[in-house]
Write a protein that holds these residues in place. Structure first.
Motif, mmCIF file in Angstrom:
data_model
loop_
_atom_site.group_PDB
_atom_site.id
_atom_site.type_symbol
_atom_site.label_atom_id
_atom_site.label_comp_id
_atom_site.label_asym_id
_atom_site.label_seq_id
_atom_site.Cartn_x
_atom_site.Cartn_y
_atom_site.Cartn_z
ATOM 1 N N GLY A 135 -22.591 -0.056 32.207
ATOM 2 C CA GLY A 135 -23.608 -0.084 31.450
ATOM 3 C C GLY A 135 -24.531 -1.848 31.326
ATOM 4 N N CYS A 136 -23.648 -2.144 31.185
ATOM 5 C CA CYS A 136 -24.156 -3.934 31.871
ATOM 6 C C CYS A 136 -24.523 -4.084 32.602
ATOM 7 C CB CYS A 136 -23.191 -4.562 31.140
ATOM 8 S SG CYS A 136 -23.266 -6.652 31.040
ATOM 9 N N TYR A 137 -22.720 -3.824 33.795
ATOM 10 C CA TYR A 137 -23.916 -3.816 35.496
ATOM 11 C C TYR A 137 -25.312 -3.316 35.599
ATOM 12 C CZ TYR A 137 -23.496 -3.460 40.322
ATOM 13 O OH TYR A 137 -23.083 -3.798 41.777
ATOM 14 N N LEU A 138 -25.337 -1.981 35.203
ATOM 15 C CA LEU A 138 -26.035 -1.061 35.792
ATOM 16 C C LEU A 138 -27.671 -2.085 35.259
ATOM 17 C CD1 LEU A 138 -25.333 2.093 35.802
ATOM 18 C CD2 LEU A 138 -25.456 0.868 37.510
ATOM 19 N N LEU A 139 -27.882 -2.835 33.852
ATOM 20 C CA LEU A 139 -28.543 -3.168 33.154
ATOM 21 C C LEU A 139 -29.377 -4.578 33.754
ATOM 22 C CD1 LEU A 139 -30.627 -2.627 30.803
ATOM 23 C CD2 LEU A 139 -28.747 -4.372 29.716
ATOM 24 N N CYS A 140 -28.293 -5.043 33.643
ATOM 25 C CA CYS A 140 -28.591 -6.404 35.107
ATOM 26 C C CYS A 140 -29.179 -6.460 36.321
ATOM 27 C CB CYS A 140 -27.066 -7.285 35.665
ATOM 28 S SG CYS A 140 -26.018 -7.978 33.925
ATOM 29 N N ARG A 141 -28.561 -5.173 37.256
ATOM 30 C CA ARG A 141 -28.990 -4.957 38.850
ATOM 31 C C ARG A 141 -30.674 -4.194 37.975
ATOM 32 N NH1 ARG A 141 -28.302 -5.993 42.748
ATOM 33 N NH2 ARG A 141 -28.602 -3.714 44.331
ATOM 34 N N TYR A 143 -32.976 -5.518 36.169
ATOM 35 C CA TYR A 143 -33.238 -6.789 35.910
ATOM 36 C C TYR A 143 -33.831 -7.324 36.618
ATOM 37 C CZ TYR A 143 -35.116 -5.613 30.544
ATOM 38 O OH TYR A 143 -35.523 -5.694 29.910
ATOM 39 N N GLY A 144 -32.975 -7.098 38.587
ATOM 40 C CA GLY A 144 -33.219 -7.902 39.306
ATOM 41 C C GLY A 144 -31.899 -8.783 40.049
ATOM 42 N N ALA A 145 -31.341 -8.530 39.266
ATOM 43 C CA ALA A 145 -29.540 -9.662 39.068
ATOM 44 C C ALA A 145 -28.792 -9.446 40.781
ATOM 45 C CB ALA A 145 -28.335 -8.989 37.825
ATOM 46 N N ALA A 146 -28.669 -10.031 40.815
ATOM 47 C CA ALA A 146 -27.741 -9.967 42.479
ATOM 48 C C ALA A 146 -26.096 -9.109 41.841
ATOM 49 C CB ALA A 146 -27.135 -10.892 43.280
ATOM 50 N N ARG A 147 -25.118 -8.430 43.068
ATOM 51 C CA ARG A 147 -24.415 -7.458 42.769
ATOM 52 C C ARG A 147 -23.799 -8.316 41.801
ATOM 53 N NH1 ARG A 147 -25.528 -4.334 47.934
ATOM 54 N NH2 ARG A 147 -26.716 -2.147 47.167
ATOM 55 N N TRP A 148 -23.238 -9.222 42.653
ATOM 56 C CA TRP A 148 -22.164 -10.287 42.744
ATOM 57 C C TRP A 148 -21.986 -10.874 41.569
ATOM 58 C CZ3 TRP A 148 -22.550 -15.689 40.933
ATOM 59 C CH2 TRP A 148 -24.208 -16.685 41.643
ATOM 60 N N SER A 149 -23.367 -11.051 40.409
ATOM 61 C CA SER A 149 -23.776 -12.183 39.134
ATOM 62 C C SER A 149 -23.370 -10.868 38.509
ATOM 63 C CB SER A 149 -25.168 -12.412 39.066
ATOM 64 O OG SER A 149 -25.821 -11.712 39.503
ATOM 65 N N VAL A 374 -30.269 -11.572 31.168
ATOM 66 C CA VAL A 374 -30.552 -13.110 32.145
ATOM 67 C C VAL A 374 -29.615 -14.124 32.582
ATOM 68 C CG1 VAL A 374 -31.951 -15.436 30.064
ATOM 69 C CG2 VAL A 374 -31.298 -13.110 29.723
ATOM 70 N N LEU A 375 -28.377 -14.492 32.088
ATOM 71 C CA LEU A 375 -27.229 -15.243 32.776
ATOM 72 C C LEU A 375 -27.394 -14.944 34.179
ATOM 73 C CD1 LEU A 375 -26.326 -17.660 32.792
ATOM 74 C CD2 LEU A 375 -23.866 -16.338 32.329
ATOM 75 N N ALA A 376 -27.214 -13.246 34.409
ATOM 76 C CA ALA A 376 -27.177 -12.432 35.562
ATOM 77 C C ALA A 376 -27.911 -12.322 36.567
ATOM 78 C CB ALA A 376 -26.708 -11.333 35.391
ATOM 79 N N PRO A 444 -17.504 -15.614 47.600
ATOM 80 C CA PRO A 444 -16.043 -15.694 47.388
ATOM 81 C C PRO A 444 -16.791 -16.317 45.190
ATOM 82 C CG PRO A 444 -16.532 -17.052 49.282
ATOM 83 C CD PRO A 444 -17.617 -15.983 49.115
ATOM 84 N N LEU A 445 -17.924 -16.956 45.332
ATOM 85 C CA LEU A 445 -17.835 -16.701 43.896
ATOM 86 C C LEU A 445 -17.530 -16.525 42.892
ATOM 87 C CD1 LEU A 445 -18.858 -18.774 41.924
ATOM 88 C CD2 LEU A 445 -21.890 -18.571 42.078
ATOM 89 N N LEU A 446 -18.297 -15.079 43.691
ATOM 90 C CA LEU A 446 -17.664 -14.004 42.451
ATOM 91 C C LEU A 446 -16.153 -14.012 42.502
ATOM 92 C CD1 LEU A 446 -18.121 -11.690 41.100
ATOM 93 C CD2 LEU A 446 -17.823 -9.590 43.589
ATOM 94 N N VAL A 447 -15.356 -14.200 43.349
ATOM 95 C CA VAL A 447 -13.931 -13.564 43.136
ATOM 96 C C VAL A 447 -13.472 -14.806 42.475
ATOM 97 C CG1 VAL A 447 -11.696 -14.489 44.538
ATOM 98 C CG2 VAL A 447 -13.609 -12.821 45.801
ATOM 99 N N VAL A 448 -13.877 -16.068 41.981
ATOM 100 C CA VAL A 448 -13.463 -17.483 41.351
ATOM 101 C C VAL A 448 -13.683 -16.839 40.016
ATOM 102 C CG1 VAL A 448 -13.904 -19.779 40.402
ATOM 103 C CG2 VAL A 448 -13.191 -19.308 43.257
ATOM 104 N N LEU A 449 -15.195 -16.260 39.720
ATOM 105 C CA LEU A 449 -15.594 -16.133 38.617
ATOM 106 C C LEU A 449 -14.359 -15.202 38.061
ATOM 107 C CD1 LEU A 449 -19.381 -16.028 38.544
ATOM 108 C CD2 LEU A 449 -17.939 -17.868 38.217
#
Length: 744
Positions: A135-141, A143-149, A374-376, A444-449
């Protein structure tokens, strides 16, 4: 001129991907996120195995889910009343279990089919945490967030302190309720934009309301209000109208769930009279919330002992490197999550009790959901590398302050060492994240996170799970083992006079041994023992006062004496009015209980004495326990939890009384030979019916119980469904009338 680097070399890679790759990413990103959360959710079980079977989860929720599942399988739905439970039998007024939710009923049935409710609880928690992440993932998307964030924040949210250590570990019913909030938010926003039909918003909203948790209801209200603000700022007036109507439709479901509690509260411990109190119980402070990215920070809240306000390790350290101008540019679009975050910040920092809402720590993760969105979005706008020294200094300063506050809140070299170690780890992870983003981009940033989230969570499991103040009970989580241990020893209706707190005084492993003889709360529901004591959040005062019963069924020494004398307004002993067959007494409360007349000592060991009635109290299915001398019960049949029929033969013409081993919850109606007569609370709060004077001979008493306000609630919910259906139909019709290519 200062050079600003806003994005790495792979920025907007999604826009350059082939359609096939984009389609694959649309599925793989949320799937991998959900799988990662499912795996991480198992880590608390490794240390120790009882993390998900402790405190209220073990004594209240899981045994009741098992019991309600059995009732549903027997054709009883919704299971609004169980008269045999006495204390906790008014399930409708409890609201906690969400008896009107078909989704909850599926969960109960699944738990009731399991061979071990502890394992079933782990499965339920895992699916619920995965659903929160999705639910959080779909909600972030949305609002226009990228898949990785979106993936990074969706992985972190289910592992936040308040959600994991409280809702998931102790109050799984609250976790199931929270699952619906991001989904309601997602579909409601899509409806405003014309992308989802209004009726689906109502369905999800109704599931959130019928989940029975008032914090989920509050969450839905805050979300819908915030979306009204957001839609109004964007001048989406058609969407505003739909949202207002659908909000009214969802609100129409509320009476069905909460009217029984409101109309019952005057007889219980729980009050609905309002008021604001600030005892400080489970209430975080502003400095606590400022440490939301420190995995070892334990707030100074009595009885907590875990990182209860933790959100995610990179939220604050990486925020210093974000391009926050996106919030300024898109503030109208982000008005919803910003409003929700502010509202929940105020609620979390407010009084510890407002009306029926208490313990502000329980709403922290609702605010973190908005913060995650917001952060995503901000992370998706790219990282900045201008003013490098200032950003690095701010990151280091935060980590040093986090170490300081962690050491202050938890003094000692161990806490300090953990804080230093985890701060160093976060510093290295942030440095690695910045380096790989600048060189290789978002992948790679997503992997680190994600690796950082897994590492910090492993550290939390190692340091904070299994050694805290969680209440651990040692009775089995297997219904088969519980039946083998208790079913044949405790026959008929059982009252246990014991106190959970006294187990802590037993030296060595005595507390483990104690559970060989007694359990608390609803745990007897796993053993098919008909126990008077159970776990309840409301309690019927007239009954619990006589036996000095606590919320978990604990009692006091005076309860044993009260059993063997008539309560006020009665002519027989309370034990007879309750139709008791077995009484188990903890020696810590009554060292050597005297065996009363008509009973015998069935068992005695170093911990308990068990008394059993010489002859069974009742052989029928009904609950009639006493009748006036000139009234003789010919038959007493209860063919359902809320119904009972008693055929009575009068030997005299005067008025008479019947007393039942049922709590006199509001909602009972009684008919004598077809005419309605009074049914009220009698001795010890048990149901009493006063029969009018009449001629000697046969007569029939019919008892029926329905939750107070149920008819009004059903009518309101049906009206809400019709309203939502009408809005949905109008939306479809309006879309068909729109010219091709018209904006929605």
């Amino acid at each position: 001129m200062t050079r600003v680097l806003v994005a790495g070399p792979a920025e907007n890679a999604e826009l350059r991907e082939p359609d096939v790759a984009r389609s694959a990413g649309r599925v793989s990103a949320p799937l991998i996120t959900c799988l990662l959360v499912a795996v991480l959710a198992q880590l608390p079980v490794l240390r120790p195995g009882w993390f998900y079977y402790a405190d209220d989860s073990a004594t209240q929720v899981l045994p009741m889910w098992y019991h309600l599942g059995q009732q549903v399988r027997n054709g009883i739905w919704p299971p609004v009343l169980d008269p045999d439970l006495l204390m906790g039998g008014n399930v409708a007024a409890e609201t906690l279990f969400g008896v009107w939710s078909p989704f909850n009923a599926l969960v109960w049935v699944g738990v009731s089919l399991a061979g071990d409710v502890g394992i079933a609880g782990i499965v339920v928690r895992t699916f619920a945490l995965v659903a929160v992440a999705l639910g959080c993932y779909l909600l972030c998307r949305e609002y226009g967030a990228a898949r990785w964030s979106a993936s990074a924040l969706a992985t972190a949210l289910p592992l936040t302190g308040s959600l994991l250590h409280f809702d998931a570990a102790k109050w799984p019913a609250a976790l199931l309720a929270f699952v619906w909030v991001p989904l309601v938010w997602l579909t409601a926003r899509r409806m405003v934009r014309g992308r989802t039909n209004a009726f689906w918003v109502f369905v999800l909203g109704a599931l959130a309301v019928t989940a029975g948790n008032p914090y989920a209801l509050l969450g839905v209200c805050v979300v819908l209000a915030a979306l009204l603000v957001e839609a109004g700022l964007q001048r989406r007036w058609a969407g505003v109208r739909r949202l207002v109507l659908v909000s009214a439709a969802i609100g129409a479901v509320v009476p069905l769930v909460y009217l029984p509690l409101v109309r019952t509260a005057h007889t219980t411990w729980r009050t609905t009279s309002g008021g604001v109190h600030d005892s400080g119980a489970l209430a975080p402070h502003l400095d606590d919330l400022l440490n939301l990215s420190m995995p070892t920070y334990v707030p100074a809240i009595p009885g907590v002992g875990v990182p209860a306000v933790y959100f995610c390790w990179f939220a604050v350290p990486l925020a210093f490197w974000c391009d926050w101008s996106v919030v300024r540019r898109r503030w109208r679009e982000l008005a919803g999550p910003l409003t929700i975050a502010v509202v929940y910040l105020l609620v979390a920092l407010g009084p510890s009790e407002v009306w029926m809402f208490r313990w502000p720590l329980r709403v922290v993760h609702y605010g973190y959901l908005a913060l995650a969105v917001v952060l995503a979005v901000v992370l998706a706008a790219g990282l900045r590398f201008d003013r490098l020294r200032a950003r690095a200094a701010a990151t280091v300063a935060f980590l040093l302050l986090a170490v300081h506050f962690s050491a202050v809140r938890s003094p000692g070299s161990v806490a300090l060492g953990r804080a230093v170690l985890i701060a160093a780890l976060i510093g290295l992870l942030i440095a690695a994240a910045l380096a790989v983003y600048r060189a290789r981009g978002t992948g790679p940033l997503l992997v680190v996170l994600q690796v950082g989230t897994a590492l910090t969570f492993c550290a939390q499991c190692l340091w904070f799970i299994g050694g805290g103040a969680d209440l651990q009970y040692y009775f089995p989580s297997s219904p088969k083992q519980m039946r083998e241990n208790y079913a044949e020893r405790y026959e008929g209706r059982v009252l246990q006079i014991a106190d959970t707190a006294l187990n802590d005084r037993v030296p060595g492993d005595g507390s483990r041994e104690m559970w060989r003889d007694m359990v608390m709360g609803n745990a007897f529901l796993l053993s098919d023992v008909d126990s008077v004591g159970s776990y309840t959040g409301i309690g019927f005062r007239a009954f619990t006062d006589v036996l000095c019963l606590g919320y978990d069924g604990s009692s006091c020494p005076a309860a044993y004496d009260a059993l063997w004398r008539p309560p006020a307004g009665a002519d027989v002993r309370l034990a007879d009015l309750l139709l008791l067959d077995t009484v188990a007494v903890q020696h810590e409360i009554v060292p050597r209980p005297v065996v009363p007349e008509g009973w015998h000592l069935a068992e005695r060991n170093s911990r308990i004495s068990v008394m059993r009635r010489d002859e069974p109290a009742s052989a029928g299915t009904g609950h009639l326990s006493w009748a006036s001398p000139h009234l003789r019960a010919v038959s007493d049949v209860s063919d359902g939890p809320g119904t009972e029929v008693v055929d009575v033969h009068r030997t005299g013409g005067g008025a008479g009384r019947l007393v039942f081993a049922r709590i006199a919850w509001p909602g009972y109606t009684a008919k004598w030979n077809g005419s309605e007569i009074p049914a009220h609370a009698g001795p010890a709060g048990l149901l009493e019916v006063a029969l009018p004077a009449g001629r000697p001979g046969p007569g029939r008493l019919e008892l029926v119980w329905t939750p107070p306000g149920m008819r009004l609630g059903l009518a309101a919910a049906a009206g809400g469904a019709l309203l939502a259906a009408g809005v949905g139909i109008q939306q479809v019709a309006g879309r068909r009338r729109e010219p091709a290519g018209a904006p929605r």
